[in-house]
Scaffold this motif. Structure first.
Motif, PDB file in Angstrom:
ATOM      1  N   MET A 137       0.822  -1.157   0.126  1.00 25.87           N
ATOM      2  CA  MET A 137       0.291   0.032  -0.399  1.00 25.87           C
ATOM      3  C   MET A 137       0.760   0.863   0.227  1.00 25.87           C
ATOM      4  SD  MET A 137      -3.190   1.150   2.585  1.00 25.87           S
ATOM      5  CE  MET A 137      -3.156  -0.133   3.487  1.00 25.87           C
ATOM      6  N   ARG A 138       0.285   2.308  -1.059  1.00 23.78           N
ATOM      7  CA  ARG A 138       1.307   2.918  -0.774  1.00 23.78           C
ATOM      8  C   ARG A 138       0.059   4.578   0.224  1.00 23.78           C
ATOM      9  NH1 ARG A 138       3.909   5.677  -6.570  1.00 23.78           N
ATOM     10  NH2 ARG A 138       4.764   7.790  -4.700  1.00 23.78           N
ATOM     11  N   TYR A 139       1.590   5.652   0.678  1.00 21.90           N
ATOM     12  CA  TYR A 139       1.031   6.549   1.322  1.00 21.90           C
ATOM     13  C   TYR A 139       1.294   7.713   0.831  1.00 21.90           C
ATOM     14  CZ  TYR A 139       0.868  10.255   4.899  1.00 21.90           C
ATOM     15  OH  TYR A 139      -0.041  11.140   6.086  1.00 21.90           O
ATOM     16  N   THR A 140      -0.308   8.574   0.254  1.00 22.76           N
ATOM     17  CA  THR A 140      -0.105   9.778  -0.131  1.00 22.76           C
ATOM     18  C   THR A 140      -0.099  11.160   0.889  1.00 22.76           C
ATOM     19  OG1 THR A 140      -2.518   8.954  -0.523  1.00 22.76           O
ATOM     20  CG2 THR A 140      -0.726   8.497  -2.551  1.00 22.76           C
ATOM     21  N   GLU A 141       0.202  11.440   0.497  1.00 23.18           N
ATOM     22  CA  GLU A 141      -0.030  12.328   1.860  1.00 23.18           C
ATOM     23  C   GLU A 141      -0.695  13.350   1.026  1.00 23.18           C
ATOM     24  OE1 GLU A 141       3.347  16.283   3.152  1.00 23.18           O
ATOM     25  OE2 GLU A 141       3.807  14.202   2.838  1.00 23.18           O
ATOM     26  N   LYS A 142      -1.421  14.378   1.956  1.00 18.74           N
ATOM     27  CA  LYS A 142      -2.386  14.712   1.763  1.00 18.74           C
ATOM     28  C   LYS A 142      -2.356  16.627   2.274  1.00 18.74           C
ATOM     29  CE  LYS A 142      -6.609  13.193   3.342  1.00 18.74           C
ATOM     30  NZ  LYS A 142      -8.126  13.023   4.173  1.00 18.74           N
ATOM     31  N   ARG A 143      -1.891  17.103   0.873  1.00 19.83           N
ATOM     32  CA  ARG A 143      -1.774  18.537   0.903  1.00 19.83           C
ATOM     33  C   ARG A 143      -1.797  19.811   1.193  1.00 19.83           C
ATOM     34  NH1 ARG A 143       2.642  18.667  -3.352  1.00 19.83           N
ATOM     35  NH2 ARG A 143       3.149  21.093  -3.064  1.00 19.83           N
ATOM     36  N   LEU A 144      -2.006  20.648   1.876  1.00 21.89           N
ATOM     37  CA  LEU A 144      -2.074  21.703   2.479  1.00 21.89           C
ATOM     38  C   LEU A 144      -2.719  22.768   1.768  1.00 21.89           C
ATOM     39  CD1 LEU A 144      -3.261  22.967   4.910  1.00 21.89           C
ATOM     40  CD2 LEU A 144      -1.366  23.854   5.097  1.00 21.89           C
ATOM     41  N   TYR A 145      -3.968  22.953   1.923  1.00 23.75           N
ATOM     42  CA  TYR A 145      -4.855  24.067   1.088  1.00 23.75           C
ATOM     43  C   TYR A 145      -4.789  25.210   1.054  1.00 23.75           C
ATOM     44  CZ  TYR A 145      -7.367  26.909  -1.617  1.00 23.75           C
ATOM     45  OH  TYR A 145      -8.506  27.747  -3.065  1.00 23.75           O
ATOM     46  N   ILE A 146      -3.989  26.448   0.564  1.00 24.76           N
ATOM     47  CA  ILE A 146      -3.989  27.796   0.948  1.00 24.76           C
ATOM     48  C   ILE A 146      -4.399  28.618  -0.278  1.00 24.76           C
ATOM     49  CG2 ILE A 146      -2.132  29.545   2.015  1.00 24.76           C
ATOM     50  CD1 ILE A 146      -0.421  27.884   2.450  1.00 24.76           C
ATOM     51  N   PRO A 147      -5.664  28.783   0.316  1.00 25.32           N
ATOM     52  CA  PRO A 147      -5.935  29.305  -0.609  1.00 25.32           C
ATOM     53  C   PRO A 147      -4.978  31.241  -1.324  1.00 25.32           C
ATOM     54  CG  PRO A 147      -7.422  30.434   1.700  1.00 25.32           C
ATOM     55  CD  PRO A 147      -6.363  28.736   1.687  1.00 25.32           C
TER      56      PRO A 147
END
Length: 56
Positions: free
Chosen positions: A1-11
């Motif tokens: 299983m591959r871990y994908t990092e959630k990206r921080l959304y900065i408006p």
């Protein structure tokens, strides 16, 4: 299983609002004090990393 990092959304910022610069610590503190405080905090937080970097 591959871990994908959630990206921080900065408006994007509202460019119609102008922000005035102000001291980070307070009105009774000079720039030299802020620089010294920044170094103290940096060395306290990242002491091991800085020691590791100094070996190279």
């Amino acid at each position: 299983m591959r871990y994908t990092e959630k990206r921080l959304y900065i408006p994007p910022r509202d460019k119609h609002i102008e922000v005035k610069a102000k001291p980070a610590i307070g009105h009774d503190c000079c720039h030299d004090d802020q620089v010294k405080n920044g170094f103290i905090l940096g060395f306290a937080r990242y002491k091991k990393a800085m020691m590791d970097l100094s070996k190279y």
